[in-house]
Motif scaffolding. Structure first.
Motif, PDB file in Angstrom:
ATOM      1  N   VAL A 250       6.494 -75.332 -23.852  1.00 42.40           N
ATOM      2  CA  VAL A 250       7.027 -74.573 -24.981  1.00 42.40           C
ATOM      3  C   VAL A 250       5.997 -73.533 -25.407  1.00 42.40           C
ATOM      4  O   VAL A 250       4.804 -73.834 -25.508  1.00 42.40           O
ATOM      5  N   LEU A 251       6.456 -72.319 -25.660  1.00 44.10           N
ATOM      6  CA  LEU A 251       5.570 -71.241 -26.094  1.00 44.10           C
ATOM      7  C   LEU A 251       6.207 -70.506 -27.262  1.00 44.10           C
ATOM      8  O   LEU A 251       7.393 -70.155 -27.210  1.00 44.10           O
ATOM      9  N   HIS A 252       5.430 -70.301 -28.317  1.00 45.41           N
ATOM     10  CA  HIS A 252       5.846 -69.426 -29.419  1.00 45.41           C
ATOM     11  C   HIS A 252       4.785 -68.356 -29.536  1.00 45.41           C
ATOM     12  O   HIS A 252       3.634 -68.652 -29.854  1.00 45.41           O
ATOM     13  N   ALA A 253       5.144 -67.115 -29.231  1.00 44.68           N
ATOM     14  CA  ALA A 253       4.132 -66.059 -29.160  1.00 44.68           C
ATOM     15  C   ALA A 253       4.712 -64.731 -29.597  1.00 44.68           C
ATOM     16  O   ALA A 253       5.917 -64.477 -29.473  1.00 44.68           O
ATOM     17  N   ALA A 254       3.830 -63.870 -30.104  1.00 40.93           N
ATOM     18  CA  ALA A 254       4.176 -62.501 -30.474  1.00 40.93           C
ATOM     19  C   ALA A 254       3.536 -61.548 -29.477  1.00 40.93           C
ATOM     20  O   ALA A 254       2.436 -61.787 -28.980  1.00 40.93           O
ATOM     21  N   PHE A 255       4.254 -60.477 -29.184  1.00 45.32           N
ATOM     22  CA  PHE A 255       3.771 -59.485 -28.225  1.00 45.32           C
ATOM     23  C   PHE A 255       3.762 -58.117 -28.890  1.00 45.32           C
ATOM     24  O   PHE A 255       4.554 -57.834 -29.780  1.00 45.32           O
ATOM     25  N   GLY A 256       2.864 -57.256 -28.418  1.00 44.99           N
ATOM     26  CA  GLY A 256       2.878 -55.870 -28.858  1.00 44.99           C
ATOM     27  C   GLY A 256       3.912 -55.091 -28.060  1.00 44.99           C
ATOM     28  O   GLY A 256       4.938 -55.631 -27.658  1.00 44.99           O
TER      29      GLY A 256
END
Length: 280
Positions: free
Chosen positions: A31-37
């Motif tokens: 599971v991954l929760h991430a923000a990207f530019g």
């Protein structure tokens, strides 16, 4: 698909990045929760299914020779081995994503009497109820002290709903409540107030699939198996405390990790704490 908030849409705050490895029905998932530019992702593929919910911005990618635009609140999906890219909108975005093996979806499809690994033609789905269930499951998993049984139950419900609604070439099944399945499952839950019961164990007891057990118990009680059993364990802990057993021992006797775990669960459901029950 519009990026406007739809009625009933959940709210997910932008993360710092979080990652967890877990097992669902004995199979490894990530599971991954991430923000990207605004960076663009090179073409790549995944060994298993990649299923996510966009929590901010939009995920735009090329998939099966089509441009897919997935706004906030919608689901993005890539099947094993399907090459795709990402970040084509050139805007900041974030998502909550799970990587899971094809064998897991095949097993869940079998639970609803479908044969083989489900296939999904589209790379994006605008389905708020599916998205809410997926987010609920994955946020449970990312909690540092997550309940394994609750996570597994949420996984079965979220992924089975996705299969029934969006897998290609299958009937949208609606299994009726099964009194026998509910009765056998509930008997085991009532006989086991001292520890959590695995969904797989309930299914074996009832002679039915995990999905059917969840549906049957929910129809009979208004609660899915994990939540119903938690109520039984809380009542047992309350009874033990009221007759003078120390709180820590009552927690251990009813399968809670520790006194704090019992306290949180009781406060959330009854508005009181074990300390308020102690005999003085």
């Amino acid at each position: 698909m519009s990026d406007a908030r739809r009625p009933g849409q959940y709210q997910v705050d932008a993360p710092p990045a979080r990652h967890a490895v877990l097992e669902v029905l004995g199979l490894r998932c990530e599971v991954l929760h991430a923000a990207f530019g605004a960076q663009r992702f090179e073409r790549h593929y995944h060994d298993g299914f990649s299923i996510g919910v966009v929590t901010a911005g939009a995920n735009v990618f090329d998939y099966r020779r089509r441009r897919v635009e997935v706004p906030r609140g919608a689901l993005c999906l890539a099947e094993p081995g399907e090459v795709h890219d990402g970040g084509l909108a050139r805007m900041a975005w974030s998502y909550l994503d799970v990587q899971l093996p094809a064998a897991l979806l095949r097993e869940l499809a079998r639970d609803v009497e479908l044969d083989g690994v489900p296939s999904f033609a589209a790379g994006g789905f605008d389905d708020p109820s599916c998205a809410r269930e997926l987010v609920h499951w994955l946020q449970l998993c990312l909690h540092p002290r997550h309940d394994v049984m609750a996570c597994e139950e949420a996984a079965v419900q979220a992924l089975t709903r996705l299969i029934l609604r969006h897998a290609e070439g299958v009937a949208r099944l609606r299994l009726p409540p099964d009194d026998r399945v509910a009765r056998l499952a509930l008997e085991l839950l009532h006989d086991t107030p001292h520890a959590p019961v695995a969904l797989e164990t309930l299914a074996a007891q009832a002679g039915a699939s995990r999905y059917r057990v969840i549906r049957a118990v929910s129809a009979a009680t208004g609660l899915p198996p994990h939540a119903y059993h938690l109520q039984l364990r809380l009542q047992r802990a309350r009874d033990l405390i009221l007759v003078g057993l120390p709180i820590a021992q009552a927690a251990a006797a009813t399968g809670f990790a520790d006194q704090a775990h019992l306290t949180r669960a009781m406060r959330a459901r009854a508005g009181l704490t074990p300390g308020m029950l102690r005999v003085r």
